[in-house]
Design a protein around this motif. Sequence first.
Motif, PDB file in Angstrom:
ATOM      1  N   LEU A 197      41.421 -15.805 -14.929  1.00  0.00           N
ATOM      2  CA  LEU A 197      41.102 -15.433 -13.557  1.00  0.00           C
ATOM      3  C   LEU A 197      40.519 -14.025 -13.501  1.00  0.00           C
ATOM      4  CD1 LEU A 197      41.475 -16.926 -10.839  1.00  0.00           C
ATOM      5  CD2 LEU A 197      43.559 -15.584 -10.508  1.00  0.00           C
ATOM      6  N   THR A 198      39.357 -13.901 -12.870  1.00  0.00           N
ATOM      7  CA  THR A 198      38.725 -12.594 -12.726  1.00  0.00           C
ATOM      8  C   THR A 198      39.431 -11.777 -11.639  1.00  0.00           C
ATOM      9  OG1 THR A 198      37.155 -13.337 -11.042  1.00  0.00           O
ATOM     10  CG2 THR A 198      36.501 -13.622 -13.350  1.00  0.00           C
ATOM     11  N   ASP A 215      38.234 -10.818  -8.958  1.00  0.00           N
ATOM     12  CA  ASP A 215      37.887 -11.314  -7.627  1.00  0.00           C
ATOM     13  C   ASP A 215      38.230 -12.790  -7.452  1.00  0.00           C
ATOM     14  OD1 ASP A 215      35.913 -11.723  -9.529  1.00  0.00           O
ATOM     15  OD2 ASP A 215      34.246 -11.543  -8.134  1.00  0.00           O
ATOM     16  N   GLY A 216      39.126 -13.303  -8.296  1.00  0.00           N
ATOM     17  CA  GLY A 216      39.708 -14.615  -8.071  1.00  0.00           C
ATOM     18  C   GLY A 216      38.903 -15.807  -8.525  1.00  0.00           C
ATOM     19  N   VAL A 217      37.952 -15.620  -9.447  1.00  0.00           N
ATOM     20  CA  VAL A 217      37.147 -16.728  -9.958  1.00  0.00           C
ATOM     21  C   VAL A 217      37.766 -17.231 -11.271  1.00  0.00           C
ATOM     22  CG1 VAL A 217      34.873 -17.449 -10.783  1.00  0.00           C
ATOM     23  CG2 VAL A 217      35.057 -15.813  -8.883  1.00  0.00           C
ATOM     24  N   ALA A 218      37.963 -18.538 -11.374  1.00  0.00           N
ATOM     25  CA  ALA A 218      38.506 -19.145 -12.586  1.00  0.00           C
ATOM     26  C   ALA A 218      37.373 -19.371 -13.577  1.00  0.00           C
ATOM     27  CB  ALA A 218      39.199 -20.463 -12.256  1.00  0.00           C
ATOM     28  N   VAL A 219      37.362 -18.597 -14.659  1.00  0.00           N
ATOM     29  CA  VAL A 219      36.287 -18.656 -15.646  1.00  0.00           C
ATOM     30  C   VAL A 219      36.789 -19.294 -16.933  1.00  0.00           C
ATOM     31  CG1 VAL A 219      35.087 -16.658 -14.682  1.00  0.00           C
ATOM     32  CG2 VAL A 219      36.777 -16.309 -16.501  1.00  0.00           C
ATOM     33  N   LEU A 220      35.857 -19.839 -17.703  1.00  0.00           N
ATOM     34  CA  LEU A 220      36.198 -20.526 -18.943  1.00  0.00           C
ATOM     35  C   LEU A 220      35.938 -19.599 -20.119  1.00  0.00           C
ATOM     36  CD1 LEU A 220      34.680 -24.058 -18.209  1.00  0.00           C
ATOM     37  CD2 LEU A 220      36.845 -23.053 -17.439  1.00  0.00           C
ATOM     38  N   CYS A 221      37.009 -19.081 -20.683  1.00  0.00           N
ATOM     39  CA  CYS A 221      36.907 -18.178 -21.834  1.00  0.00           C
ATOM     40  C   CYS A 221      38.224 -18.221 -22.587  1.00  0.00           C
ATOM     41  CB  CYS A 221      36.582 -16.755 -21.375  1.00  0.00           C
ATOM     42  SG  CYS A 221      36.210 -15.618 -22.742  1.00  0.00           S
ATOM     43  N   HIS A 222      38.148 -18.318 -23.900  1.00  0.00           N
ATOM     44  CA  HIS A 222      39.355 -18.428 -24.707  1.00  0.00           C
ATOM     45  C   HIS A 222      40.025 -17.082 -24.946  1.00  0.00           C
ATOM     46  CE1 HIS A 222      41.643 -18.455 -28.510  1.00  0.00           C
ATOM     47  NE2 HIS A 222      42.033 -19.644 -28.114  1.00  0.00           N
ATOM     48  N   GLU A 256      40.242 -10.629 -17.796  1.00  0.00           N
ATOM     49  CA  GLU A 256      40.939 -10.646 -16.509  1.00  0.00           C
ATOM     50  C   GLU A 256      40.972  -9.287 -15.814  1.00  0.00           C
ATOM     51  OE1 GLU A 256      43.675 -14.496 -16.178  1.00  0.00           O
ATOM     52  OE2 GLU A 256      44.701 -12.816 -17.135  1.00  0.00           O
ATOM     53  N   GLU A 257      40.308  -8.283 -16.411  1.00  0.00           N
ATOM     54  CA  GLU A 257      40.156  -6.985 -15.756  1.00  0.00           C
ATOM     55  C   GLU A 257      38.721  -6.775 -15.288  1.00  0.00           C
ATOM     56  OE1 GLU A 257      41.614  -4.061 -18.493  1.00  0.00           O
ATOM     57  OE2 GLU A 257      43.686  -4.804 -18.404  1.00  0.00           O
ATOM     58  N   MET A 258      37.948  -7.869 -15.274  1.00  0.00           N
ATOM     59  CA  MET A 258      36.547  -7.804 -14.866  1.00  0.00           C
ATOM     60  C   MET A 258      36.297  -8.740 -13.689  1.00  0.00           C
ATOM     61  SD  MET A 258      34.809  -7.784 -18.672  1.00  0.00           S
ATOM     62  CE  MET A 258      33.139  -7.508 -18.058  1.00  0.00           C
ATOM     63  N   SER A 259      35.241  -8.457 -12.927  1.00  0.00           N
ATOM     64  CA  SER A 259      34.842  -9.337 -11.827  1.00  0.00           C
ATOM     65  C   SER A 259      33.889 -10.403 -12.352  1.00  0.00           C
ATOM     66  CB  SER A 259      34.160  -8.529 -10.730  1.00  0.00           C
ATOM     67  OG  SER A 259      32.891  -8.062 -11.182  1.00  0.00           O
ATOM     68  N   TRP A 260      33.717 -11.457 -11.556  1.00  0.00           N
ATOM     69  CA  TRP A 260      32.757 -12.487 -11.922  1.00  0.00           C
ATOM     70  C   TRP A 260      31.344 -11.910 -11.980  1.00  0.00           C
ATOM     71  CZ3 TRP A 260      31.525 -16.141 -14.734  1.00  0.00           C
ATOM     72  CH2 TRP A 260      30.461 -17.007 -14.464  1.00  0.00           C
ATOM     73  N   GLY A 294      48.027 -15.300 -10.116  1.00  0.00           N
ATOM     74  CA  GLY A 294      47.485 -16.360  -9.273  1.00  0.00           C
ATOM     75  C   GLY A 294      46.726 -17.438 -10.008  1.00  0.00           C
ATOM     76  N   LEU A 295      46.797 -17.452 -11.333  1.00  0.00           N
ATOM     77  CA  LEU A 295      45.965 -18.384 -12.110  1.00  0.00           C
ATOM     78  C   LEU A 295      46.303 -19.842 -11.809  1.00  0.00           C
ATOM     79  CD1 LEU A 295      43.832 -18.950 -14.278  1.00  0.00           C
ATOM     80  CD2 LEU A 295      45.638 -18.704 -16.005  1.00  0.00           C
ATOM     81  N   ALA A 296      47.566 -20.196 -11.797  1.00  0.00           N
ATOM     82  CA  ALA A 296      47.951 -21.594 -11.562  1.00  0.00           C
ATOM     83  C   ALA A 296      47.456 -22.071 -10.204  1.00  0.00           C
ATOM     84  CB  ALA A 296      49.458 -21.759 -11.683  1.00  0.00           C
ATOM     85  N   ALA A 297      47.684 -21.279  -9.178  1.00  0.00           N
ATOM     86  CA  ALA A 297      47.280 -21.678  -7.829  1.00  0.00           C
ATOM     87  C   ALA A 297      45.767 -21.793  -7.711  1.00  0.00           C
ATOM     88  CB  ALA A 297      47.812 -20.676  -6.804  1.00  0.00           C
ATOM     89  N   ALA A 298      45.034 -20.848  -8.312  1.00  0.00           N
ATOM     90  CA  ALA A 298      43.566 -20.878  -8.245  1.00  0.00           C
ATOM     91  C   ALA A 298      43.016 -22.089  -8.988  1.00  0.00           C
ATOM     92  CB  ALA A 298      42.990 -19.592  -8.823  1.00  0.00           C
ATOM     93  N   THR A 299      43.597 -22.400 -10.139  1.00  0.00           N
ATOM     94  CA  THR A 299      43.155 -23.553 -10.916  1.00  0.00           C
ATOM     95  C   THR A 299      43.417 -24.849 -10.163  1.00  0.00           C
ATOM     96  OG1 THR A 299      43.568 -22.369 -12.994  1.00  0.00           O
ATOM     97  CG2 THR A 299      43.457 -24.778 -13.103  1.00  0.00           C
ATOM     98  N   GLN A 300      44.609 -24.975  -9.600  1.00  0.00           N
ATOM     99  CA  GLN A 300      44.948 -26.180  -8.845  1.00  0.00           C
ATOM    100  C   GLN A 300      44.037 -26.358  -7.635  1.00  0.00           C
ATOM    101  OE1 GLN A 300      46.351 -26.514  -5.624  1.00  0.00           O
ATOM    102  NE2 GLN A 300      46.698 -28.743  -5.785  1.00  0.00           N
ATOM    103  N   ALA A 301      43.689 -25.257  -6.982  1.00  0.00           N
ATOM    104  CA  ALA A 301      42.837 -25.345  -5.795  1.00  0.00           C
ATOM    105  C   ALA A 301      41.463 -25.900  -6.143  1.00  0.00           C
ATOM    106  CB  ALA A 301      42.702 -23.971  -5.141  1.00  0.00           C
ATOM    107  N   ILE A 302      40.919 -25.486  -7.287  1.00  0.00           N
ATOM    108  CA  ILE A 302      39.600 -25.977  -7.704  1.00  0.00           C
ATOM    109  C   ILE A 302      39.687 -27.447  -8.097  1.00  0.00           C
ATOM    110  CG2 ILE A 302      37.724 -25.695  -9.369  1.00  0.00           C
ATOM    111  CD1 ILE A 302      38.620 -22.698  -9.496  1.00  0.00           C
TER     112      ILE A 302
END
Length: 253
Positions: free
Chosen positions: A49-50, A52-59, A74-78, A126-134
């Motif tokens: 999670l960025t 600004d709340g964007v769920a990004v794909l990165c290992h 996770e310390e950067m914005s989208w 907030g990662l779980a909630a953001a992922t579930q919302a998408i």
Amino acid sequence: MTTLPITVPAAFRIIAHRGASAYLPENTLAAFQLALEMGVTEIETDVQLTTDGVAVLCHDRTLARYDQGDRVVEEMSWGELAGLDMGSWFSPHLHRDKRMCTLHDLFTVFGDRFTYHVELKGRAPGLAAATQAIIAEHQQQDHCIITSFAYDSLVAMHQVDPTLRLGWLIQGIDEDALANAQALQLFQLCPKAALVTADRVAQARSIVREVRAWGLSGERVATEASEVQALIHRVLEAGCDGMTINWPDWVCH
């Protein structure tokens, strides 16, 4: 060396690890598209999670392995991440146009053509909630299995949506893993391929619906192919229900 592809049972989950990541930069739309072209219908990816709340794909936690410095994802914005070259580390000639994508992008492009094994990699609260919302926005609940090495991340997801299937990434199957799996009513236990045994898989299946393996990525370049193929056979002989693999074309139903 084993003749390829190796045949697996019809119900066995062939899961392209971060897409067809042996051939294209991991977790990019191109890697997922190649998996689809290989006939694979399941992919694994990592979500963070960025700021600004964007769920990004990165290992990785940082961008160092991708030659983008040691900045923490996770310390950067989208806005800071969206334009980065995520392909030149793999091949500057072929893949410098590859960019990081979001979970929203993934579902928008592929819809219900995949079963998605979404690993909660990040640690943002907030990662779980953001992922579930998408997932809910794209109506992909039935096409997703949520995984994590962090048991508390799975607990958080269960609290957000108890209907989602959950899988716990572990080293080996032991008594603690079985007890925790039962407590959270997990759908999967996901042990390391090198540690699976038929006895432990059978024991786990008395608690969870499925056992699927991870770690089929090779650890030594000189022996990578034979090493991975030996692990494929180990997973099959142990009776696992699936595996993530960087070379999804090495197996077929």
